[in-house]
Design a protein around this motif. Structure first.
Motif, PDB file in Angstrom:
ATOM      1  N   ALA A 146       0.836  -1.208   0.000  1.00  0.00           N
ATOM      2  CA  ALA A 146       0.000   0.000   0.000  1.00  0.00           C
ATOM      3  C   ALA A 146       0.868   1.254   0.000  1.00  0.00           C
ATOM      4  N   LEU A 147       1.940   1.251   0.816  1.00  0.00           N
ATOM      5  CA  LEU A 147       2.841   2.413   0.847  1.00  0.00           C
ATOM      6  C   LEU A 147       3.546   2.596  -0.484  1.00  0.00           C
ATOM      7  N   ALA A 148       4.018   1.478  -1.051  1.00  0.00           N
ATOM      8  CA  ALA A 148       4.715   1.548  -2.342  1.00  0.00           C
ATOM      9  C   ALA A 148       3.779   2.091  -3.420  1.00  0.00           C
ATOM     10  N   GLN A 149       2.514   1.656  -3.397  1.00  0.00           N
ATOM     11  CA  GLN A 149       1.562   2.131  -4.410  1.00  0.00           C
ATOM     12  C   GLN A 149       1.217   3.605  -4.206  1.00  0.00           C
ATOM     13  N   ALA A 150       1.158   4.043  -2.958  1.00  0.00           N
ATOM     14  CA  ALA A 150       0.910   5.464  -2.689  1.00  0.00           C
ATOM     15  C   ALA A 150       2.071   6.311  -3.198  1.00  0.00           C
ATOM     16  N   ASP A 151       3.294   5.842  -2.954  1.00  0.00           N
ATOM     17  CA  ASP A 151       4.478   6.556  -3.462  1.00  0.00           C
ATOM     18  C   ASP A 151       4.476   6.585  -4.989  1.00  0.00           C
ATOM     19  N   ALA A 152       4.115   5.446  -5.585  1.00  0.00           N
ATOM     20  CA  ALA A 152       4.084   5.365  -7.054  1.00  0.00           C
ATOM     21  C   ALA A 152       3.037   6.314  -7.629  1.00  0.00           C
ATOM     22  N   ALA A 153       1.900   6.431  -6.957  1.00  0.00           N
ATOM     23  CA  ALA A 153       0.849   7.351  -7.414  1.00  0.00           C
ATOM     24  C   ALA A 153       1.343   8.788  -7.389  1.00  0.00           C
ATOM     25  N   ALA A 154       2.036   9.153  -6.311  1.00  0.00           N
ATOM     26  CA  ALA A 154       2.572  10.517  -6.202  1.00  0.00           C
ATOM     27  C   ALA A 154       3.632  10.773  -7.271  1.00  0.00           C
ATOM     28  N   GLU A 155       4.488   9.772  -7.496  1.00  0.00           N
ATOM     29  CA  GLU A 155       5.537   9.907  -8.513  1.00  0.00           C
ATOM     30  C   GLU A 155       4.928  10.051  -9.905  1.00  0.00           C
ATOM     31  N   ALA A 156       3.900   9.254 -10.190  1.00  0.00           N
ATOM     32  CA  ALA A 156       3.226   9.332 -11.499  1.00  0.00           C
ATOM     33  C   ALA A 156       2.602  10.713 -11.694  1.00  0.00           C
TER      34      ALA A 156
ATOM     35  N   ASP B 267      17.268  -2.513  -3.350  1.00  0.00           N
ATOM     36  CA  ASP B 267      16.901  -1.095  -3.449  1.00  0.00           C
ATOM     37  C   ASP B 267      16.300  -0.779  -4.822  1.00  0.00           C
ATOM     38  N   LEU B 268      16.813  -1.447  -5.871  1.00  0.00           N
ATOM     39  CA  LEU B 268      16.236  -1.267  -7.209  1.00  0.00           C
ATOM     40  C   LEU B 268      14.791  -1.760  -7.226  1.00  0.00           C
ATOM     41  N   ALA B 269      14.548  -2.927  -6.598  1.00  0.00           N
ATOM     42  CA  ALA B 269      13.187  -3.473  -6.531  1.00  0.00           C
ATOM     43  C   ALA B 269      12.257  -2.482  -5.839  1.00  0.00           C
ATOM     44  N   ASP B 270      12.733  -1.897  -4.751  1.00  0.00           N
ATOM     45  CA  ASP B 270      11.932  -0.931  -4.005  1.00  0.00           C
ATOM     46  C   ASP B 270      11.623   0.294  -4.865  1.00  0.00           C
ATOM     47  N   ALA B 271      12.634   0.790  -5.585  1.00  0.00           N
ATOM     48  CA  ALA B 271      12.447   1.975  -6.436  1.00  0.00           C
ATOM     49  C   ALA B 271      11.457   1.694  -7.577  1.00  0.00           C
ATOM     50  N   LEU B 272      11.498   0.481  -8.134  1.00  0.00           N
ATOM     51  CA  LEU B 272      10.535   0.108  -9.177  1.00  0.00           C
ATOM     52  C   LEU B 272       9.118   0.093  -8.616  1.00  0.00           C
ATOM     53  N   MET B 273       8.945  -0.479  -7.423  1.00  0.00           N
ATOM     54  CA  MET B 273       7.622  -0.574  -6.822  1.00  0.00           C
ATOM     55  C   MET B 273       7.082   0.797  -6.437  1.00  0.00           C
ATOM     56  N   ARG B 274       7.979   1.731  -6.148  1.00  0.00           N
ATOM     57  CA  ARG B 274       7.548   3.081  -5.761  1.00  0.00           C
ATOM     58  C   ARG B 274       7.430   4.028  -6.952  1.00  0.00           C
ATOM     59  N   GLY B 275       7.681   3.507  -8.167  1.00  0.00           N
ATOM     60  CA  GLY B 275       7.524   4.342  -9.358  1.00  0.00           C
ATOM     61  C   GLY B 275       8.673   5.291  -9.609  1.00  0.00           C
ATOM     62  N   ARG B 276       9.794   5.116  -8.909  1.00  0.00           N
ATOM     63  CA  ARG B 276      10.943   6.014  -9.112  1.00  0.00           C
ATOM     64  C   ARG B 276      11.823   5.570 -10.269  1.00  0.00           C
ATOM     65  N   LEU B 277      11.711   4.301 -10.646  1.00  0.00           N
ATOM     66  CA  LEU B 277      12.410   3.773 -11.812  1.00  0.00           C
ATOM     67  C   LEU B 277      11.402   3.108 -12.739  1.00  0.00           C
ATOM     68  N   ASP B 278      11.675   3.153 -14.049  1.00  0.00           N
ATOM     69  CA  ASP B 278      10.828   2.448 -15.011  1.00  0.00           C
ATOM     70  C   ASP B 278      11.294   1.013 -15.216  1.00  0.00           C
ATOM     71  N   ALA B 279      12.609   0.815 -15.265  1.00  0.00           N
ATOM     72  CA  ALA B 279      13.170  -0.520 -15.485  1.00  0.00           C
ATOM     73  C   ALA B 279      14.526  -0.582 -14.803  1.00  0.00           C
ATOM     74  N   ALA B 280      14.936  -1.791 -14.426  1.00  0.00           N
ATOM     75  CA  ALA B 280      16.231  -1.930 -13.752  1.00  0.00           C
ATOM     76  C   ALA B 280      16.889  -3.246 -14.134  1.00  0.00           C
ATOM     77  N   PHE B 281      18.205  -3.196 -14.344  1.00  0.00           N
ATOM     78  CA  PHE B 281      19.024  -4.389 -14.570  1.00  0.00           C
ATOM     79  C   PHE B 281      19.450  -4.870 -13.184  1.00  0.00           C
ATOM     80  N   MET B 282      18.950  -6.037 -12.770  1.00  0.00           N
ATOM     81  CA  MET B 282      19.029  -6.427 -11.364  1.00  0.00           C
ATOM     82  C   MET B 282      18.974  -7.942 -11.217  1.00  0.00           C
TER      83      MET B 282
END
Length: 316
Positions: free
Chosen positions: A76-86, A136-151
């Motif tokens: 829920a927190l990750a989706q809220a962050d992603a909504a704000a980022e979008a 950390d890349l996984a977290d950033a993807l879930m929060r909408g701060r990254l579009d794609a990551a090599f991980m």
């Protein structure tokens, strides 16, 4: 459910769950008073209608209900962050942008190829790049701060999709003046008795592969130190004479004092993937994903050329 549960309640709950202590969560993470934090947790439990945490002399422990709640709270927190980022990105100029993340060290190989493919399709594209540990890349993807990551494929990130780009064998990395440097390949039993280092929990996927491999080998190889990234590993190897098993790393990026060899027997492997969020509807991301196979092919042919030009002592 009606009520007044707020995002801050979720943030507080996650902090206490991760720290295992109201005191540590209040002081280290939330910078608030412990009585206030205790009250917020009680309010949350009242809203949910069940006990989420039990308090004991050993600190805070999650109940079965609390463990179930934790995963959803994180999401829920990750989706809220992603909504704000979008929302923030939606008001920016219409210039096409793609936010790419890289497992530290991987940008050397993959960024030039990714940029070539993106600029072929979208000459005016703006690409932002960040370099982090895989969790950390996984977290950033879930929060909408990254579009794609090599991980690495991270287990806990249920909202992410992974596309494999390459499978990497683990190799032995050690000081260049070590006796092992006389061999073209290394038998695992040859490193018994050496100071051995292993990735810390900042690289959970690599760590799990290595631990499983050592366990299956039946050899008495116990990690002496933990390292957080490739730079830390190389520094420890050079300064302490330690040996490590790490995913294959280009020899031309290692300092002269450190070298690598392939394992003689079948080596454990790990995937490098491109991760992205199911919820990301960016047309530029969609375009990028259609070119992943081209990207992998470009890197493979480049690696083949380099290995053909290298010596038997320089595994790629």
């Amino acid at each position: 459910m009606e009520g007044t549960m707020e995002l801050r309640h979720l943030r507080y709950f996650i902090a206490v769950a991760e720290e295992g202590s109201l005191t540590l969560a209040a002081e280290k993470r939330l910078h608030t008073a412990q009585p206030s934090l205790s009250r917020q947790i009680r309010d949350l439990e009242y809203e949910v209608g069940v006990q989420l945490m039990s308090r004991s002399v050993h600190g805070i422990q999650l109940t079965a209900a609390g463990k179930a709640f934790l995963d959803h709270a994180r999401l829920a927190l990750a989706q809220a962050d992603a909504a704000a980022e979008a929302a923030r990105r939606a008001v920016q100029p219409a210039k096409p942008t793609l936010a790419l993340g890289f497992l530290t060290g991987k940008e050397m190989d993959w960024l030039p190829e990714a940029m070539r493919i993106l600029h072929d399709e979208l000459p005016n594209i703006e690409v932002t790049v960040s370099s982090q540990n895989s969790p950390d890349l996984a977290d950033a993807l879930m929060r909408g701060r990254l579009d794609a990551a090599f991980m690495r494929p991270e287990e806990r990130a249920g909202e992410l999709v992974y596309r494999r780009v390459i499978t990497e064998p683990f190799v032995v990395i050690f000081p260049s003046d070590q006796r092992l440097a006389l061999h073209d390949t290394i038998e695992l039993r040859e490193i018994v008795g050496e100071t051995f280092i292993i990735p810390s929990k900042t690289a959970p996927t690599s760590r799990a592969v290595i631990k499983d491999y050592l366990k299956r080998s039946g050899l008495d190889i116990i990690p002496d130190h933990e390292v957080d990234n490739i730079t830390h590993a190389v520094s420890m190897i050079a300064s302490t004479g330690a040996v490590a098993l790490l995913p294959d790393y280009p020899n031309n990026l290692l300092p002269w004092s450190v070298t690598s060899r392939p394992l003689q027997d079948e080596a454990p492997t790990i995937d490098l993937v491109v991760g992205y969020s199911k919820a990301n509807s960016s047309p530029i991301l969609k375009l990028f994903l259609t070119r992943i196979d081209d990207l992998s092919a470009g890197i493979s042919s480049k690696a083949d050329r380099m290995s053909g030009a290298g010596s038997a002592h320089a595994p790629r």
